[in-house]
Design a protein around this motif. Sequence first.
Motif, mmCIF file in Angstrom:
data_model
loop_
_atom_site.group_PDB
_atom_site.id
_atom_site.type_symbol
_atom_site.label_atom_id
_atom_site.label_comp_id
_atom_site.label_asym_id
_atom_site.label_seq_id
_atom_site.Cartn_x
_atom_site.Cartn_y
_atom_site.Cartn_z
ATOM 1 N N ASN A 146 0.967 -1.609 5.125
ATOM 2 C CA ASN A 146 2.235 -2.180 5.582
ATOM 3 C C ASN A 146 2.080 -3.694 5.629
ATOM 4 O OD1 ASN A 146 4.450 -3.072 7.010
ATOM 5 N ND2 ASN A 146 4.179 -1.708 8.755
ATOM 6 N N PRO A 147 2.679 -4.431 4.698
ATOM 7 C CA PRO A 147 2.438 -5.879 4.635
ATOM 8 C C PRO A 147 3.126 -6.679 5.736
ATOM 9 C CG PRO A 147 4.048 -5.242 2.979
ATOM 10 C CD PRO A 147 3.563 -3.967 3.615
ATOM 11 N N VAL A 148 4.036 -6.057 6.487
ATOM 12 C CA VAL A 148 4.773 -6.819 7.502
ATOM 13 C C VAL A 148 4.649 -6.228 8.906
ATOM 14 C CG1 VAL A 148 6.457 -7.813 5.922
ATOM 15 C CG2 VAL A 148 6.889 -5.549 6.881
ATOM 16 N N GLY A 149 3.745 -5.246 9.087
ATOM 17 C CA GLY A 149 3.580 -4.635 10.400
ATOM 18 C C GLY A 149 2.210 -4.007 10.537
ATOM 19 N N THR A 150 1.895 -3.565 11.751
ATOM 20 C CA THR A 150 0.546 -3.047 12.019
ATOM 21 C C THR A 150 0.412 -1.550 11.776
ATOM 22 O OG1 THR A 150 1.059 -2.649 14.364
ATOM 23 C CG2 THR A 150 0.204 -4.825 13.772
ATOM 24 N N ALA A 151 1.524 -0.835 11.667
ATOM 25 C CA ALA A 151 1.458 0.616 11.472
ATOM 26 C C ALA A 151 1.417 0.944 9.988
ATOM 27 C CB ALA A 151 2.664 1.299 12.117
ATOM 28 N N PRO A 152 0.326 1.557 9.490
ATOM 29 C CA PRO A 152 0.251 1.894 8.077
ATOM 30 C C PRO A 152 1.185 3.048 7.729
ATOM 31 C CG PRO A 152 -1.608 2.830 9.229
ATOM 32 C CD PRO A 152 -0.871 1.997 10.232
ATOM 33 N N VAL A 153 1.563 3.120 6.472
ATOM 34 C CA VAL A 153 2.348 4.241 5.960
ATOM 35 C C VAL A 153 1.376 5.343 5.553
ATOM 36 C CG1 VAL A 153 3.942 4.972 4.155
ATOM 37 C CG2 VAL A 153 4.152 2.689 5.182
ATOM 38 N N MET A 154 1.742 6.589 5.849
ATOM 39 C CA MET A 154 0.855 7.718 5.549
ATOM 40 C C MET A 154 1.556 8.702 4.613
ATOM 41 S SD MET A 154 -0.664 8.288 9.403
ATOM 42 C CE MET A 154 0.987 8.261 10.122
ATOM 43 N N TRP A 155 0.888 9.011 3.504
ATOM 44 C CA TRP A 155 1.426 9.922 2.466
ATOM 45 C C TRP A 155 0.611 11.212 2.520
ATOM 46 C CZ3 TRP A 155 4.536 8.744 -2.221
ATOM 47 C CH2 TRP A 155 4.498 9.753 -3.187
ATOM 48 N N PHE A 156 1.274 12.313 2.838
ATOM 49 C CA PHE A 156 0.620 13.623 2.909
ATOM 50 C C PHE A 156 1.155 14.527 1.798
ATOM 51 C CE2 PHE A 156 0.675 11.928 7.208
ATOM 52 C CZ PHE A 156 -0.570 12.236 7.726
ATOM 53 N N GLU A 157 0.279 15.382 1.271
ATOM 54 C CA GLU A 157 0.702 16.367 0.272
ATOM 55 C C GLU A 157 0.247 17.758 0.702
ATOM 56 O OE1 GLU A 157 -0.288 15.419 -3.768
ATOM 57 O OE2 GLU A 157 -0.048 13.253 -3.422
ATOM 58 N N LYS A 158 1.126 18.744 0.481
ATOM 59 C CA LYS A 158 0.808 20.130 0.848
ATOM 60 C C LYS A 158 1.667 21.078 0.031
ATOM 61 C CE LYS A 158 0.482 23.204 4.865
ATOM 62 N NZ LYS A 158 0.732 23.329 6.329
#
Length: 415
Positions: free
Chosen positions: A129-141
């Motif tokens: 996340n270039p503008v915040g501290t919380a990363p984006v999370m990509w899950f697959e199932k």
Amino acid sequence: MNVEIIVIGDELLIGQVTDTNSGWIARELNHMGWEVIGITTVRDRAGEITDALDNAFGRADVVLMTGGLGPTKDDITKQTLCEYFGGKLVFDEAVYANVEAIFRRRNFTMNTPTHNQAYVPDVCTVIQNPVGTAPVMWFEKDGKVLVSMPGVPVEMKTVMKETVLDRLKIHFKDHSSILHRTCLVKDFTESRLSETLTDFELQLPPCIKLAYLPTPGVIRLRLTARGGDEGHLKLLLDEQFAKLSALLGSHLFCDVDTTLAGALGRILTGRGKTLATAESCTGGNIAHEITRVAGSSVYFKGSVVAYSNEVKQAVLNVSGETLLQCGAVSRDTVAQMVQGVQRLLSTDCAIATSGIAGPGGGTPEKPVGTVWIAARYGERTHEECFHFEGDREQVIARATQSAILMLIQLVTEEG
């Protein structure tokens, strides 16, 4: 491709914050030809989040989630997703480096809650996340994808535009298309417009549907085409839109999807005309709506918020005799207000309002919701009295829309 959106946050469900994320996401996906089939809002509760996930994965191939990723204890989405997908939280050096860089730029000092933002599920793909501290999370199932993003709108929009949308396009090679053509129609009720367009709707190709989106005084008509061949769809849609335009004639006053203020702007720009407003009960709201439109500086000169009688007299040249005999909420007053602001700011067009927005101030003769509106184009003026229902906000909003529409009617009468 079917997509479901899950929005997380107690603040959304108690009305403290309005969800704007889901609407923005839906519009972006629609441009891709993907369809949002559901939007669910849940509290920051693990059980409610997992129930929403189960339901969403039962209907959609892609689930996009926003919210619940902050550094405070009430944000539990990351831990909940970790357990849902059967993983454990691990420290990610790249995420920590990204957070450190953001803190350095903002001259903030790292603390423990922010340090913990670098812990992510080991079963997800991390997107920085270039503008915040919380990363984006990509899950697959099981062939399906969940993308968990921050709830802060600027952060969500940035990661969607810079990374997530492109990844989704690559991951799901869905080539279907959804195209829209929208127009604004006046002088019709929804039922009468439906009757007028019965034969038109019956002859529409199966891939094209017509939707009615009514608002006070105006109906937005939307033609939507769905299919695999975008070029063919566009030709069909243009053909049907041309037929619709011919049927409606001058009742169709704007051929793009925009607000009433946007439609007025297009009309004034096309004619090379300028505008000013004189507002009492609307308190500058008409000017606000007009200036929300990009490029409005071309035609909008300014506004006088003449809330008091003293300003109406001193600035707009409303006569004291008119105010004494007719009152501020009267035909004569708005007629003088609209002429006064037109002269003052040297414009081709003008709008004026004076009324009682409430909750107090009404009388038996002029109850709350009474609003006089005047629109002026050149030397022609139209004044009209309205009686709006609802609370103060609703009266102001209805008066704003009615005033803009009144000027549209006046300007377009000449063809």
